[in-house]
Design a protein around this motif. Sequence first.
Motif, PDB file in Angstrom:
ATOM      1  N   MET A   1       0.770  -1.305   0.093  1.00 43.88           N
ATOM      2  CA  MET A   1       0.181   0.067   0.051  1.00 43.88           C
ATOM      3  C   MET A   1       0.648   1.311  -0.044  1.00 43.88           C
ATOM      4  O   MET A   1       0.666   2.019  -0.827  1.00 43.88           O
ATOM      5  CB  MET A   1      -0.983   0.039   1.175  1.00 43.88           C
ATOM      6  CG  MET A   1      -1.934  -1.187   1.247  1.00 43.88           C
ATOM      7  SD  MET A   1      -2.890  -1.174  -0.508  1.00 43.88           S
ATOM      8  CE  MET A   1      -3.707   0.504  -0.518  1.00 43.88           C
ATOM      9  N   LYS A   2       1.877   1.175   0.552  1.00 41.90           N
ATOM     10  CA  LYS A   2       3.023   2.375   0.786  1.00 41.90           C
ATOM     11  C   LYS A   2       3.545   2.598  -0.661  1.00 41.90           C
ATOM     12  O   LYS A   2       3.607   3.847  -1.069  1.00 41.90           O
ATOM     13  CB  LYS A   2       3.961   2.135   1.811  1.00 41.90           C
ATOM     14  CG  LYS A   2       5.069   3.327   1.797  1.00 41.90           C
ATOM     15  CD  LYS A   2       6.164   2.945   3.008  1.00 41.90           C
ATOM     16  CE  LYS A   2       7.293   4.131   2.937  1.00 41.90           C
ATOM     17  NZ  LYS A   2       8.195   3.635   4.064  1.00 41.90           N
ATOM     18  N   SER A   3       3.899   1.613  -1.426  1.00 35.36           N
ATOM     19  CA  SER A   3       4.480   1.580  -2.810  1.00 35.36           C
ATOM     20  C   SER A   3       3.328   2.303  -3.541  1.00 35.36           C
ATOM     21  O   SER A   3       3.377   3.278  -4.596  1.00 35.36           O
ATOM     22  CB  SER A   3       4.820   0.345  -3.182  1.00 35.36           C
ATOM     23  OG  SER A   3       5.874  -0.105  -2.434  1.00 35.36           O
ATOM     24  N   LEU A   4       2.072   1.742  -3.419  1.00 36.59           N
ATOM     25  CA  LEU A   4       1.097   2.190  -4.421  1.00 36.59           C
ATOM     26  C   LEU A   4       0.883   3.661  -4.233  1.00 36.59           C
ATOM     27  O   LEU A   4       0.384   4.546  -5.075  1.00 36.59           O
ATOM     28  CB  LEU A   4      -0.110   1.366  -4.253  1.00 36.59           C
ATOM     29  CG  LEU A   4      -0.006   0.000  -4.646  1.00 36.59           C
ATOM     30  CD1 LEU A   4      -1.596  -0.766  -4.466  1.00 36.59           C
ATOM     31  CD2 LEU A   4       0.186  -0.076  -6.110  1.00 36.59           C
TER      32      LEU A   4
ATOM     33  N   ASN B   1      10.835   1.375 -10.407  1.00 34.80           N
ATOM     34  CA  ASN B   1      11.787   1.973  -9.659  1.00 34.80           C
ATOM     35  C   ASN B   1      11.562   1.584  -8.117  1.00 34.80           C
ATOM     36  O   ASN B   1      11.602   2.331  -7.120  1.00 34.80           O
ATOM     37  CB  ASN B   1      11.206   3.536  -9.539  1.00 34.80           C
ATOM     38  CG  ASN B   1      11.569   4.168 -11.060  1.00 34.80           C
ATOM     39  OD1 ASN B   1      12.501   4.023 -11.654  1.00 34.80           O
ATOM     40  ND2 ASN B   1      10.538   5.101 -11.432  1.00 34.80           N
ATOM     41  N   GLY B   2      11.586   0.325  -8.049  1.00 33.16           N
ATOM     42  CA  GLY B   2      11.442  -0.263  -6.790  1.00 33.16           C
ATOM     43  C   GLY B   2      10.155  -0.305  -5.834  1.00 33.16           C
ATOM     44  O   GLY B   2      10.102  -1.115  -5.018  1.00 33.16           O
ATOM     45  N   ASP B   3       9.053   0.187  -6.604  1.00 31.94           N
ATOM     46  CA  ASP B   3       7.832   0.276  -6.034  1.00 31.94           C
ATOM     47  C   ASP B   3       6.959  -0.568  -6.770  1.00 31.94           C
ATOM     48  O   ASP B   3       6.906  -0.766  -8.044  1.00 31.94           O
ATOM     49  CB  ASP B   3       7.123   1.717  -6.162  1.00 31.94           C
ATOM     50  CG  ASP B   3       7.935   2.765  -5.321  1.00 31.94           C
ATOM     51  OD1 ASP B   3       8.667   2.358  -4.269  1.00 31.94           O
ATOM     52  OD2 ASP B   3       7.999   3.885  -5.656  1.00 31.94           O
ATOM     53  N   ILE B   4       5.999  -1.424  -6.086  1.00 31.56           N
ATOM     54  CA  ILE B   4       5.024  -2.258  -6.548  1.00 31.56           C
ATOM     55  C   ILE B   4       3.990  -1.276  -6.959  1.00 31.56           C
ATOM     56  O   ILE B   4       3.373  -0.766  -6.185  1.00 31.56           O
ATOM     57  CB  ILE B   4       4.530  -3.182  -5.538  1.00 31.56           C
ATOM     58  CG1 ILE B   4       5.645  -3.940  -4.799  1.00 31.56           C
ATOM     59  CG2 ILE B   4       3.285  -3.889  -6.019  1.00 31.56           C
ATOM     60  CD1 ILE B   4       5.219  -4.839  -3.751  1.00 31.56           C
ATOM     61  N   ILE B   5       3.736  -1.139  -8.442  1.00 30.23           N
ATOM     62  CA  ILE B   5       2.528  -0.367  -8.837  1.00 30.23           C
ATOM     63  C   ILE B   5       1.341  -1.217  -8.773  1.00 30.23           C
ATOM     64  O   ILE B   5       0.072  -0.709  -8.611  1.00 30.23           O
ATOM     65  CB  ILE B   5       3.011   0.033 -10.269  1.00 30.23           C
ATOM     66  CG1 ILE B   5       4.089   0.920 -10.188  1.00 30.23           C
ATOM     67  CG2 ILE B   5       1.826   0.707 -11.104  1.00 30.23           C
ATOM     68  CD1 ILE B   5       4.843   1.413 -11.748  1.00 30.23           C
ATOM     69  N   ILE B   6       1.332  -2.484  -9.163  1.00 28.89           N
ATOM     70  CA  ILE B   6       0.113  -3.218  -9.364  1.00 28.89           C
ATOM     71  C   ILE B   6       0.550  -4.691  -8.783  1.00 28.89           C
ATOM     72  O   ILE B   6       1.401  -5.210  -9.161  1.00 28.89           O
ATOM     73  CB  ILE B   6      -0.334  -3.347 -11.002  1.00 28.89           C
ATOM     74  CG1 ILE B   6      -0.928  -1.936 -11.385  1.00 28.89           C
ATOM     75  CG2 ILE B   6      -1.680  -4.324 -11.057  1.00 28.89           C
ATOM     76  CD1 ILE B   6      -1.121  -1.927 -12.868  1.00 28.89           C
ATOM     77  N   ASP B   7      -0.743  -5.163  -8.227  1.00 22.81           N
ATOM     78  CA  ASP B   7      -0.687  -6.569  -7.564  1.00 22.81           C
ATOM     79  C   ASP B   7      -2.055  -6.974  -7.388  1.00 22.81           C
ATOM     80  O   ASP B   7      -2.585  -6.945  -6.302  1.00 22.81           O
ATOM     81  CB  ASP B   7       0.148  -6.525  -6.404  1.00 22.81           C
ATOM     82  CG  ASP B   7       0.196  -8.008  -5.762  1.00 22.81           C
ATOM     83  OD1 ASP B   7      -0.229  -8.829  -6.414  1.00 22.81           O
ATOM     84  OD2 ASP B   7       0.409  -8.135  -4.514  1.00 22.81           O
ATOM     85  N   LYS B   8      -2.725  -7.365  -8.542  1.00 21.29           N
ATOM     86  CA  LYS B   8      -3.983  -7.893  -8.489  1.00 21.29           C
ATOM     87  C   LYS B   8      -4.494  -8.456  -9.593  1.00 21.29           C
ATOM     88  O   LYS B   8      -3.883  -8.499 -10.460  1.00 21.29           O
ATOM     89  CB  LYS B   8      -4.952  -6.378  -8.263  1.00 21.29           C
ATOM     90  CG  LYS B   8      -4.708  -5.417  -9.357  1.00 21.29           C
ATOM     91  CD  LYS B   8      -5.597  -4.187  -9.136  1.00 21.29           C
ATOM     92  CE  LYS B   8      -7.253  -4.568  -9.004  1.00 21.29           C
ATOM     93  NZ  LYS B   8      -7.901  -3.265  -9.084  1.00 21.29           N
TER      94      LYS B   8
ATOM     95  N   ASN C   1      17.681  -3.871 -12.777  1.00 26.38           N
ATOM     96  CA  ASN C   1      17.751  -3.126 -11.448  1.00 26.38           C
ATOM     97  C   ASN C   1      16.526  -3.997 -10.591  1.00 26.38           C
ATOM     98  O   ASN C   1      16.431  -3.269  -9.656  1.00 26.38           O
ATOM     99  CB  ASN C   1      17.473  -1.690 -11.713  1.00 26.38           C
ATOM    100  CG  ASN C   1      16.104  -1.493 -12.272  1.00 26.38           C
ATOM    101  OD1 ASN C   1      15.257  -2.368 -12.741  1.00 26.38           O
ATOM    102  ND2 ASN C   1      15.557  -0.137 -12.372  1.00 26.38           N
ATOM    103  N   GLY C   2      15.934  -4.853 -11.214  1.00 31.55           N
ATOM    104  CA  GLY C   2      14.877  -5.598 -10.255  1.00 31.55           C
ATOM    105  C   GLY C   2      13.445  -5.281 -10.650  1.00 31.55           C
ATOM    106  O   GLY C   2      12.634  -5.783 -10.069  1.00 31.55           O
ATOM    107  N   ASP C   3      13.170  -4.052 -11.580  1.00 25.32           N
ATOM    108  CA  ASP C   3      11.873  -3.747 -11.804  1.00 25.32           C
ATOM    109  C   ASP C   3      11.375  -4.945 -12.888  1.00 25.32           C
ATOM    110  O   ASP C   3      12.350  -5.775 -13.360  1.00 25.32           O
ATOM    111  CB  ASP C   3      12.017  -2.786 -12.816  1.00 25.32           C
ATOM    112  CG  ASP C   3      12.232  -1.361 -11.593  1.00 25.32           C
ATOM    113  OD1 ASP C   3      12.071  -1.589 -10.569  1.00 25.32           O
ATOM    114  OD2 ASP C   3      12.398  -0.197 -12.335  1.00 25.32           O
ATOM    115  N   GLY C   4       9.973  -5.103 -13.021  1.00 22.72           N
ATOM    116  CA  GLY C   4       9.342  -5.967 -13.714  1.00 22.72           C
ATOM    117  C   GLY C   4       8.086  -6.244 -13.907  1.00 22.72           C
ATOM    118  O   GLY C   4       7.359  -5.428 -13.378  1.00 22.72           O
TER     119      GLY C   4
END
Length: 376
Positions: free
Chosen positions: A33-36, A67-74, A340-343
């Motif tokens: 949630m913080k990332s979003l 950029n290291g943030d989870i944008i979508i997980d659903k 860099n770990g993004d995906g």
Amino acid sequence: MKTNMNVFILMACISATIFSCSSIKKESEKSVMKSLAHTDSTYIKLDRWLNKQTTKGFKGSVYMVSNGDIIIDKPYGQQDTTLPLAYWIASNSKPIVGLAILKLEEDKKLSVQDPITKYFQNVPSDKQHITIHHLLTHSSGLPHGYATDNIQTYEKALEAVMKVPVNKEQIGMFEYSNNGYALLVLLIEKLTGKTYERFVEKAIFKPADLEHTGFWGFEKENVFIQPPFDSLRAAKQPATMYDKGKSVINYGQKGSSGIYSTAKDQYKIFIAMMNGEIISKANVEKSFKPYVFVSENEDIKTYYAYGWFVGYRGNQLINIRHSGEETWLGHNSMRIFYPNGDGIVVLSNSNLTEEEDVWAVQVAYNLEYLLDLMKQ
């Protein structure tokens, strides 16, 4: 175990990053949630686009990190369930075979440069040139095919692969081959004295903490595996492959396919690999080297490495990708990663678009493109 070869199309990359084996941070559940919140505008735009795709027939799960943030997980367009949603990832199982082989090399059980004659007896003359490296990179000359489908014993599976004639003109060149990966699985079982599933579970899934990933013929109850796109078509499969709505263990679904997973787990295994938690960081770099040329798009060349398609601009690794399609099940998958770990991970059970494109591939590439536009 039929797959659509058109899923292996490379589009221009959207992010130029420098390969680094430094540790990549792991995202906890609490950080989602913080990332979003940090990427609220991006999330809203991409979420709106994904919801629009459901009106066109898309059903699937998306996991996206930028950029290291989870944008979508659903999930999108799926039925409600309290269990994690899993899908059969088809050829996205191949990178796991690559990891297993490199793990055995670290354990001094083999060298990727070894010929298969070192491990198998009575190898036909047209296959005596084949090395493990050839099999990993689809350059052995073994044509694409499904020689081990519906076979349930090691001996018969090995016999079936050894009977497949080699295309001599393709030796050393890229020719995508499920038969080659079937032979790698047989090698793993021979060297470990274990089933492929048992070895991979302990050597790869456990260190990567994959709680919701499993194998064909070994479906767990802690996930909801999405149903086939067309249940009537699935019901027509041989009982040695799929029976009464359940997968049946056979060598056709080992290695080149045969793994179910969640979108999140498919991101987790990549991060565990990059962090050196499965194989050494030296072997991680070895996994992504440009071994066999596949195609070229503008200034990016695509090669096949050890279980991955890799994109290079000159000597710089740009992206790491693989797709998969289990045609008769209607399940497909696409994973796009960056050094860099993004995906981006997209898993689907919605088969093909109206234009007969693979849904997971179509969605993943469009998400990549849309995210690039937002960064400009």
